[in-house]
Design an enzyme around this catalytic site. Structure first.
Site, PDB file in Angstrom:
ATOM      1  N   THR A   1      -0.296  -2.629   5.927  1.00 63.04           N
ATOM      2  CA  THR A   1      -0.656  -2.362   4.543  1.00 63.04           C
ATOM      3  C   THR A   1      -1.271  -3.580   3.882  1.00 63.04           C
ATOM      4  O   THR A   1      -0.778  -4.695   4.060  1.00 63.04           O
ATOM      5  CB  THR A   1       0.595  -1.951   3.744  1.00 63.04           C
ATOM      6  OG1 THR A   1       1.127  -0.768   4.339  1.00 63.04           O
ATOM      7  CG2 THR A   1       0.262  -1.663   2.289  1.00 63.04           C
TER       8      THR A   1
ATOM      9  N   ARG B   1       3.653  12.746   6.591  1.00 62.54           N
ATOM     10  CA  ARG B   1       4.452  11.791   5.805  1.00 62.54           C
ATOM     11  C   ARG B   1       3.535  10.937   4.914  1.00 62.54           C
ATOM     12  O   ARG B   1       2.514  10.450   5.333  1.00 62.54           O
ATOM     13  CB  ARG B   1       5.246  10.886   6.754  1.00 62.54           C
ATOM     14  CG  ARG B   1       6.065   9.803   6.055  1.00 62.54           C
ATOM     15  CD  ARG B   1       5.357   8.474   5.988  1.00 62.54           C
ATOM     16  NE  ARG B   1       6.229   7.404   5.507  1.00 62.54           N
ATOM     17  CZ  ARG B   1       5.781   6.190   5.169  1.00 62.54           C
ATOM     18  NH1 ARG B   1       4.515   5.898   5.262  1.00 62.54           N
ATOM     19  NH2 ARG B   1       6.632   5.280   4.746  1.00 62.54           N
ATOM     20  N   VAL B   2       3.932  10.785   3.670  1.00 70.45           N
ATOM     21  CA  VAL B   2       3.189   9.930   2.748  1.00 70.45           C
ATOM     22  C   VAL B   2       4.114   8.809   2.298  1.00 70.45           C
ATOM     23  O   VAL B   2       5.270   9.049   1.958  1.00 70.45           O
ATOM     24  CB  VAL B   2       2.708  10.752   1.519  1.00 70.45           C
ATOM     25  CG1 VAL B   2       2.104   9.844   0.464  1.00 70.45           C
ATOM     26  CG2 VAL B   2       1.702  11.808   1.961  1.00 70.45           C
TER      27      VAL B   2
ATOM     28  N   ASP C   1       4.550   4.820   0.193  1.00 75.10           N
ATOM     29  CA  ASP C   1       4.432   4.306  -1.174  1.00 75.10           C
ATOM     30  C   ASP C   1       3.002   3.898  -1.537  1.00 75.10           C
ATOM     31  O   ASP C   1       2.671   3.761  -2.710  1.00 75.10           O
ATOM     32  CB  ASP C   1       5.354   3.104  -1.361  1.00 75.10           C
ATOM     33  CG  ASP C   1       5.088   1.995  -0.343  1.00 75.10           C
ATOM     34  OD1 ASP C   1       4.636   2.312   0.777  1.00 75.10           O
ATOM     35  OD2 ASP C   1       5.330   0.819  -0.658  1.00 75.10           O
TER      36      ASP C   1
ATOM     37  N   GLY D   1       6.128  -2.716   3.198  1.00 76.43           N
ATOM     38  CA  GLY D   1       7.404  -2.482   3.858  1.00 76.43           C
ATOM     39  C   GLY D   1       7.710  -1.000   3.918  1.00 76.43           C
ATOM     40  O   GLY D   1       6.799  -0.167   3.850  1.00 76.43           O
TER      41      GLY D   1
HETATM   42  C1  SD4 Z   1       4.288   2.644   4.137  1.00 79.14           C
HETATM   43  N1  SD4 Z   1       4.471   0.679   2.815  1.00 79.14           N
HETATM   44  O1  SD4 Z   1       3.528   3.480   4.614  1.00 79.14           O
HETATM   45  C2  SD4 Z   1       3.777   1.242   3.925  1.00 79.14           C
HETATM   46  C3  SD4 Z   1       3.947   0.472   5.201  1.00 79.14           C
HETATM   47  C4  SD4 Z   1       3.737  -1.004   5.099  1.00 79.14           C
HETATM   48  O2  SD4 Z   1       3.302  -2.990   6.140  1.00 79.14           O
HETATM   49  O3  SD4 Z   1       3.768  -1.611   4.061  1.00 79.14           O
HETATM   50  N2  SD4 Z   1       3.518  -1.675   6.169  1.00 79.14           N
HETATM   51  O4  SD4 Z   1       5.464   2.891   3.901  1.00 79.14           O
END
Ligand code: SD4
Length: 336
Positions: free
Chosen positions: A197, A225-226, A228, A249
């Site tokens: 991300t 799945r979605v 944040d 995260g």
């Molecule tokens: C998610 N927040 O799809 C994202 C994943 C992420 O580093 O931040 N990865 O939940």
């Protein structure tokens, strides 16, 4: 930029990082851009080109997101890891200084989800478009439907994952030990992306703020799945009176507490960006400490004055900053 150069940039950033001390409160001169992770160094360079010429924060964050979505073998965009059915589905959102916002979720085969999110914001009365509808809207607005192929790395990782087919969202905890350094970098020595991300926050010369997030989401997630990263108030929030925040995260934990909205509200109450992020991290950890020990969430924030900071559950969360005088990676403090 080819992959080799990108990795070299990442490792340069990592070298800079190891000599950095942990951030507490930094007041930067406007304009300012901060981005998640050390991969944010290259992203910030793209953002900066627009900011330094007096361009709008909104255009700048979009350009930054586009730059990383262009990376073929990167953790973000179509080169990212697929879901458990082997399909890459992308989430992105963008928000400007007027609280205009747009997002896409579960978008397939479109190279620049951030730009589709911006079109949702500018051309529709809606905020979020998902799945086939988002793709149809993108194509109607001139985006090309790319071939359905995995990047070399993603294909390899997916085949490996199929051996166990086990979904364990342990972002940047277990692998950082393998790397051997004090901080988790964007890529490990073997080239494995450590996260997927990119969150970008910018304040332009006029003092206006915007933010953008783009992601391929959690690797090997359930199809549909979605996370944040397309949820305004979770993965991104901008309030031009107060400040802005983004997250990286395990998205489910961020959504549960409306994480970035919470961070901005803490800044409204007078907390520094770093302390506002810490309060949001505490909210996650206090809900379920045992679970928090197994996952990573990091928040990143900037206030109206250009002060910035971050905080994470675990060691390893870093962000990249660029101003006229500063271009470096900052390690955040962490709770556990
Ligand atoms: C998610 N927040 O799809 C994202 C994943 C992420 O580093 O931040 N990865 O939940």
């Amino acid at each position: 930029m080819n992959r080799k150069k990108f990795l070299r940039l990442s490792s340069l950033g990592f070298a800079a990082l190891t000599s950095k001390k942990i951030n507490t409160l930094v007041l930067a001169q406007k304009p300012v851009v901060i981005s998640t992770w050390d991969a944010g160094m290259a992203v910030n360079a793209a953002v900066w080109k627009i900011l330094e010429q007096g361009g709008k924060a909104l255009d700048a964050v979009e350009a930054g997101a586009i730059s990383i979505e262009n990376e073929i073998n990167c953790c973000v965009g179509l080169g990212g890891y697929p879901d458990r059915d082997g399909i890459v589905t992308l989430d992105a959102c963008i928000m400007d200084e007027h609280a205009n916002c747009g997002a896409v979720a579960g978008l397939e085969r479109i190279k620049h989800p951030i730009s589709v999110a911006r079109k949702v914001m500018e051309l529709t009365p809606h905020v979020i478009l998902v799945g086939n509808g988002a793709q149809q809207f993108a194509v109607e607005n001139g985006f090309i439907k790319e071939p359905e192929v995995l990047s070399e790395e993603a294909e390899k990782a997916y085949k490996d994952w199929l051996q166990s087919s086990e979904y364990r969202p342990e972002i940047n905890i277990e692998k950082k030990q393998k790397f051997g350094g004090p901080f988790a970098p964007a890529f490990f020595k073997d080239g494995t992306p450590n996260h997927d991300t990119m969150g970008i926050l910018a304040i332009d010369k006029k003092g206006n703020m915007s933010g953008g997030v783009t992601t391929s989401g959690m690797a090997f997630k359930i199809h549909g799945r979605v996370g944040d990263s397309s949820a305004i108030g979770a993965g991104l929030f901008v309030d031009n009176e107060v400040g802005c925040a983004t997250s990286s995260g395990v998205g489910e934990e961020v959504i549960r507490i409306c994480g970035t909205h919470l961070v901005v509200e803490f800044m409204r109450q007078g907390y520094t960006p770093e302390n506002a992020c810490r309060k949001a991290v505490e909210r996650i950890v206090n809900r379920d400490k045992a679970k928090a020990k197994t996952i990573q969430v990091g928040f990143l924030a900037m206030n109206k004055k250009g002060e910035h900071g971050g905080y994470a559950i675990q060691k390893g969360f870093v962000y990249s900053i660029k101003t006229a005088k500063q271009n470096e990676i900052i390690a955040t403090k962490y709770l556990l």
